[in-house]
Each structure stands twice: as structure tokens, then as C-alpha cells.
Enzyme design. Structure first.
Site, PDB file in Angstrom:
ATOM      1  N   ILE A  60       0.897  -1.157   0.000  1.00  0.00           N
ATOM      2  CA  ILE A  60       0.000   0.000   0.000  1.00  0.00           C
ATOM      3  C   ILE A  60       0.933   1.204   0.000  1.00  0.00           C
ATOM      4  CG2 ILE A  60      -0.185  -0.092   2.534  1.00  0.00           C
ATOM      5  CD1 ILE A  60      -2.964   1.132   2.310  1.00  0.00           C
ATOM      6  N   SER A  61       0.667   2.165  -0.876  1.00  0.00           N
ATOM      7  CA  SER A  61       1.616   3.275  -1.025  1.00  0.00           C
ATOM      8  C   SER A  61       1.718   4.094   0.256  1.00  0.00           C
ATOM      9  CB  SER A  61       1.174   4.199  -2.159  1.00  0.00           C
ATOM     10  OG  SER A  61       1.011   3.467  -3.339  1.00  0.00           O
TER      11      SER A  61
END
Ligand code: SAH
Length: 664
Positions: A60-61
């Protein structure tokens, strides 16, 4: 856990504070509950502003990167947006808070299912998730006002460019190495015309697809522990144990062999794997004492700001001109130099210098450039003394920077976005004026002239540093290390042809960048520049540890904490050294001393770097990088267990002489 409070803190301290200004983006980030996109065990780290692992080896960024990319899309509301790489679905939710419709494509089916159900549970009706190869876009809904790609490809996919409206923006990480990229923004200005701008240096998972990387091109993560490698490691650890020089304690270590290896080197670089480990400081200091006492090294240059270290220098060299009035190292991260360990060295150096003639005293200088404003006041104070007319001119010129005194980074942002003119001309002219008057000024006092020119130089480099910080970390990293290297060179020149220097800075500055993944990002450092300039006449020593405690903060500008250092990850150089079972040793890495271990060590491995921030919960992503140790350093010094430095508390300073550089 109060997630909404953590969330708003993160938005203020990690995102707005680092330069994201768009209210629409900040509001969207304040709304989307990131914890809902993570598996249970990772939820507590949802607001650490770090990338985190999700299923299928994806990530997940990092929130800051999501915000930066979304801001670069320049959305005003109501747009049709295409996202490639749904992953957890978090970024899609952020986009959906601003845009009209969000179309998002993911190649891993499991992630598609999960994202759909999470987004539905949160009530998003304007997000449409599709399972497909996103490098081919999503033709049915094209053209798009904006396209965002959350995975790194070798180049910008043509198909995606064609699915942009005229005027539309595409933000994508691009890089020739699948592990590191430059974030770029492509704008379709006319039907067949595109412009490209660089935004930042980033690290994304690879974009795998027809117009991205093919699966075979993706390097396997280094730490996947194959049995074969494990056996080979065991043998290698044994060979290291044979080839190294163990020692009992820092105080009793014998340095004869090390001094032989250093030979006639003109520059000795002493690293550290953290900015807060007592053993690293004490060992560097012992080695420096030997180099000063037995080999006549003229000065120590440290990774601290010039004017702060000038106070230490004043103290250790028994100078007469009045020291600056501020307290040295009063800004974050104070513990890096204001600690008991450094104090011990400073006191030793003062004693060592006491019965020497001024010209033979060993000096200490700062290489770093964060002291824009203290440097300005140092230049002004100097000119007030030696040339009041020039001081008046200098005040007018430097005034250009005064509005930003409390937040120099805001100056960079303002200058870049065109809201404020740059002060470049002023600061460059000021430096040129001072240099032109060299012969007049230097007649007063060479040391003071050196101090003034270094401060004026620092102001010009720092002005640029804050301006280009917004173009990405590579440019500003290179500028900072170039500044440190240039400062080292002018100091060597000042002290004459025979002068020899010791440098104390983090491993990431002193190890040769060409031997680490920094090179793939186009970054250089002091170690690389010294190698190019001095060849084998520079001897560079890296330091490492397995576990223990370290002084570090959790966030920039946060308080110092004593944190537990996790045992090193498998497949790192650290875990290899740990496997030797030896508590501390020096390991020569130059040939021929290292011939028995050289080949084994030349396989790239992970190496840990802890700076002023330590985030053990995201260690792999935040603190490990890939390197080839025997090319990075000439020697590696190992402490298996280490402990945090002891910061100086103000009380402990009472009773010291007024000139004591750490202030009271
Ligand atoms: N925006 C996501 C980040 C996901 S990481 C978030 O906020 O969580 C990048 C994602 O891109 C991974 O899930 C990966 O599987 C996906 N990806 C890689 N190549 C792709 C491609 N060609 N098409 C679609 N998705 C791709």
C-alpha cells in the site's frame, strides 16, 4: 486507538509539513480511513506515513506519495480518472473523494476482490475496479482527465498516453532499474504533443504487463531465503571470522595494524550505521585520536553545520575571537552532536591542543549546510567588524530570505510555484563580493576569513538546496554531498599541500555510492567523490551492528527516544557478521587482505541504515538498501550489540566555562 486523531496528525506533520498544499488533497487524506485497507496486524501502523506490505507481495503506497501524486494530477473536482495498480484500494478512495468517477485496474485477482469489498463497505459508489493488465488502460471509459500509475515501468506506456484528454495529466514512476524510479508527470498539451516533468525520486513495486516489465525481468527480493544461500552464508561467516581482527574493547583495542593499512592516506572517512549509537562514536574517536597523535592529521570534519561546529573549533583550539552567541546544535536532531560521547572527544582535543602552538593545533569543522540563517548572521557579524559598508549591502541582499526564517522549506515551495522571486542572484553576488576582497580581508585573520567565506558559500548552496528539494531527493542529495565534499577540499587547500583530514559522517555519505543502489538513482556522495579525487589515498571505514538500542526519533522534529534495534534481517551483511558469533571486530576489505572472503562478499546483499529517524515496524522498506560491501568500504568495523548515545542534558553542563561550545 484513536485513528482519526492519528490521521489528522499524519496529514499535518507528514504531508502538509512536507509541502503538499492543495486543500482538496489534504481534505481527501483527512477523510479516508487507511487502517481499513490494511490487515489487522498492520493497522496500528496505518498512520506512520510509510509504505506497508499487503497481500500478494505488493504494497500500500506511502500516504505522502499518494498525496504528492494526487496533487500532481491537479484535480479540481468532478473529473474522470484512471488508476493503474489498485492494490489495497486506498489511493482509489483518496482520488474518489475529489474526482467524479475513478476507474481502477489491478492485475492480481485476489487484490481486486479485496479492494472491491473494502470500497463497497466504505460506501464508495464512484469507484470501478477491473481485473486486467493496466498498461493497456481501460478503453471503454477513455479519454481521461487524469491517469495515475502506482507501479514503476521502464517507460511511459503509449496506450496510456493515448487515453488522456488533451490537457490531461498522467503521473507515473519510470526507471531503467525495476527497483528505483523517478516520478514523472506527462501532460498532453496538444493532440500529438506531450511534455514531461520530473517530480521526485521514488521506489514502487514493478509495473508488470504488456507495456511494462515482463515477469522474468523482475529481480527476486534479496531476502528470499533459499537453503543453498543459507549454507553458503554459514561458510562465509566462518571465513569472515578467520580473516577479521577481533578486539576486546574500544578502550584497549590495538590500532597498529589498522594504522598500517591506512598508510599515508590523505583522507580517512569514518562512517556510522546510525546517528545514535555510542560504540560508533567512541570507536571513531579512538581511531581519530590515533590518527591525530601518530600520523599528524590536521583536522576532523563532521556531518554537522559549519557555524555550530565553529563553536567546537573555537573551544578546542583555544581561539581568541569571540564565539558566536547561539548554542551549538540546539536544533533537531540535537543528540547527534550534543552527547556525552562527543563531549569526551572535544575535551580530549582541547587538552591535546593546549600545549601546542596555534598552527599545530588540530581543528574541527562542519561540512553540512542546514544552517542558512545562522550562517547569514555569521557573515553579517564578520562584515560589521572588517567592512561596515559591505555589511550594509549584505543586509539588503540577505533580507530577500528573511520572510522564510522559520521555515526555509516554504521558501523553496514559494520560489518553485512562482509565488515568490528567488534570492539566488543576491546570495551568489554576496559570495562573489567577499571572495573578491580576499586579499584585503584575509590580511586581518586568515581563519576568520575562511569562516566568513564558508558561511557565505553555505548560504548560496543552502538557498539552492531548499529550492531544488522539490525536484526530488536525488538533486538535493547530490547538492548536499557536493557541498560537503567541496568544503572538505577547501579545508585541505587552506591547511596546505601536506594536510590530512578525518571525516565523520553516516555510512551513506562515506561509503562509495557507486557500490550501492544509490548509483541506480543517480546519486553520489562524499565517498564516491573522494574516491574519484584521491583514489587509493582515501581510506573509508564503515560501521555496523546487529541489535541493541539506538537514539532516534519516530518523526522529523520529534523527540529523541531510546529505541530497540531489531536483529538484522536474513540475507543482510549484518546477519552475516552476526553469524560469526564474534562480539566486535575490524574487517579489512581491501585486497590482498580480504582475498579469502572477497568473492563471497561481492554478492550484493542488504545493508541497514538508521538515520535520525528509526521506524522498526517498517524496517525493510525504510532502512535497508542493497550494496556490495567490499566495494563500498576499505574496512568494516562490527559491534554485534550496541547501545544508544547519552544526550547532554542542560543541567550536566552547569559549571563549565562560558566558552563551552554546547552552551548552558
Ligand atoms: N494504489 C495502491 C498501491 C498498490 S501497489 C494502494 O494505495 O494500495 C501497485 C499495484 O500495482 C500492485 O497491487 C500490483 O499488483 C499492481 N500492478 C502491477 N502491474 C500492474 C499492471 N500491469 N496492471 C494493473 N496492476 C498492476
Amino acid at each position: 486507538m484513536d485513528f482519526s486523531k492519528l490521521r489528522s496528525n499524519m496529514v499535518e506533520h507528514q504531508i502538509a509539513a512536507r509541502g503538499v498544499r492543495s486543500e482538496a488533497v489534504l481534505n481527501a487524506m483527512r477523510k479516508v480511513p487507511r487502517e481499513r485497507f490494511l490487515s489487522g496486524r498492520l493497522r496500528e501502523f496505518a498512520y506512520d506515513d510509510a509504505p506497508l506490505p499487503i497481500e500478494a507481495q505488493q504494497t500500500i503506497s506511502q500516504p505522502y506519495i499518494v498525496a504528492l501524486m494526487t496533487e500532481a494530477l491537479a484535480l479540481e473536482g468532478g473529473e474522470t480518472v484512471l488508476e493503474i495498480g489498485t492494490g489495497s484500494g486506498y489511493a482509489a478512495a483518496v482520488l474518489a473523494e475529489i474526482a467524479g468517477e475513478v476507474y481502477t485496474v489491478e492485475r492480481v485477482e485476489l487484490l481486486v476482490e479485496q479492494a472491491r469489498s473494502r470500497l463497497a463497505a466504505l460506501g464508495y459508489k464512484n469507484i470501478h475496479v477491473r481485473h486486467a493488465d493496466g498498461t493497456l488502460g481501460w478503453t471503454e471509459h477513455a479519454p481521461y482527465d487524469a491517469i495515475i500509475v502506482a507501479a514503476g515501468g521502464p517507460e511511459v506506456p503509449d496506450t496510456l498516453k493515448k487515453q488522456l484528454k488533451v490537457g490531461g495529466r498522467l503521473v507515473i514512476p519510470i526507471g531503467a532499474d525495476p527497483r528505483v524510479q523517478e516520478l514523472v508527470r506527462v501532460t498532453r498539451t496538444l493532440d500529438d504533443t506531450f511534455t514531461t516533468e520530473d517530480i521526485a525520486d521514488v521506489r514502487f513495486v514493478p509495473l508488470v504487463g504488456k507495456e511494462g516489465w515482463s515477469p522474468e525481468e523482475i529481480p527476486q527480493p534479496v531476502r528470499s531465503g533459499q537453503e543453498g544461500a543459507r549454507l553458503a552464508d554459514g561458510g562465509l561467516a566462518g571465513a569472515i571470522a578467520e580473516s577479521c581482527e577481533p578486539f576486546d574493547s574500544i578502550e584497549t583495542a590495538d590500532f597498529d595494524a589498522l594504522l598500517d593499512r591506512i598508510g599515508d592516506a590523505k583522507v580517512v572517512l569514518l562512517g556510522e550505521a546510525t546517528h545514535g549509537t555510542s560504540e560508533f562514536y567512541r570507536m571513531r574517536q579512538r581511531i581519530s585520536q590515533e590518527l591525530i597523535a601518530r600520523k599528524g592529521f590536521r583536522f576532523v570534519a563532521i556531518e554537522g553545520d559549519w557555524p555550530d561546529v565553529a563553536r567546537l573549533d573555537h573551544y578546542v583550539r583555544h581561539f581568541e575571537f569571540p564565539p558566536s552567541e547561539w548554542t551549538a546544535f540546539a536544533r533537531f536532531p540535537t543528540w547527534m552532536w550534543r552527547n556525552n560521547e562527543v563531549r569526551g572527544f572535544i575535551d580530549w582535543l582541547r587538552d591535546h591542543n593546549a600545549d601546542r602552538r596555534p598552527r599545530q593545533r588540530t581543528a574541527i569543522y562542519g561540512l553540512d549546510l542546514y544552517s542558512l540563517y545562522t550562517s547569514i548572521s555569521s557573515v553579517l557579524r564578520y562584515l560589521d567588524d572588517v567592512d561596515p559598508d559591505s555589511a550594509r549591502v549584505a543586509r539588503q541582499r540577505y533580507a530577500c530570505l528573511t520572510p522564510w526564517q522559520s521555515d526555509p522549506a516554504a521558501y523553496g515551495h514559494a520560489a518553485l510555484t512562482g509565488g515568490f522571486r528567488t534570492c539566488e542572484g543576491e546570495v551568489v553576488r554576496m559570495l562573489a563580493d567577499i571572495l573578491r576582497k580576499q586579499s584585503d580581508y584575509a590580511a586581518h585573520d586568515g581563519e576568520r576569513f575562511l569562516d566568513a567565506t564558508q558561511n557565505a558559500r553555505l548560504v548560496t548552496d543552502a538557498e539552492r538546496y531548499y529550492r531544488i528539494m522539490y525536484y526530488g531527493s536525488r538533486a538535493s542529495w547530490n547538492l548536499r554531498d557536493t557541498h560537503m565534499f567541496d568544503t572538505l577540499k577547501s579545508l585541505l587547500a587552506f591547511h596546505g599541500a601536506e594536510a590530512k583530514a578525518i571525516v565523520w559522517a553516516h555510512n551513506s555519505h562515506v561509503g562509495d555510492a557507486a557500490a550501492t543502489e544509490m548509483a541506480a538513482r543517480g546519486e553520489h556522495n562524499i565517498g564516491r567523490l573522494c574516491r574519484e579525487e584521491f583514489g587509493l589515498n582515501v581510506y573509508s571505514i564503515g560501521f555496523g551492528t546487529d541489535s541493541g538500542t539506538v537514539a532516534a526519533a519516530s518523526d522529523w522534529d520529534g523527540p529523541m527516544e531510546v529505541k530497540t534495534v531489531r536483529p538484522a534481517l536474513h540475507r543482510s551483511y549484518e546477519s552475516l557478521c552476526h553469524e560469526t558469533g564474534l562480539p566486535r571486530f575490524m574487517l579489512p576489505l581491501r585486497l590482498p587482505a580480504s582475498s579469502a572472503i572477497r568473492t563471497g562478499l561481492e554478492t550484493p546483499r542488504l545493508e541497514r541504515a538508521i538515520g535520525v529517524i528509526y521506524r522498526p515496524e517498517t524496517e525493510l522498506a525504510s532502512h535497508y538498501f542493497e550494496a556490495v560491501l567490499p566495494r563500498q568500504f576499505d574496512e568494516y568495523i562490527w559491534f554485534d550489540k550496541t547501545s544508544a548515545v547519552t544526550p547532554l542534558v542542560t543541567k550536566a553542563l552547569k559549571g563549565l566555562p562560558d566558552t563551552y561550545p554546547f552552551g548552558v
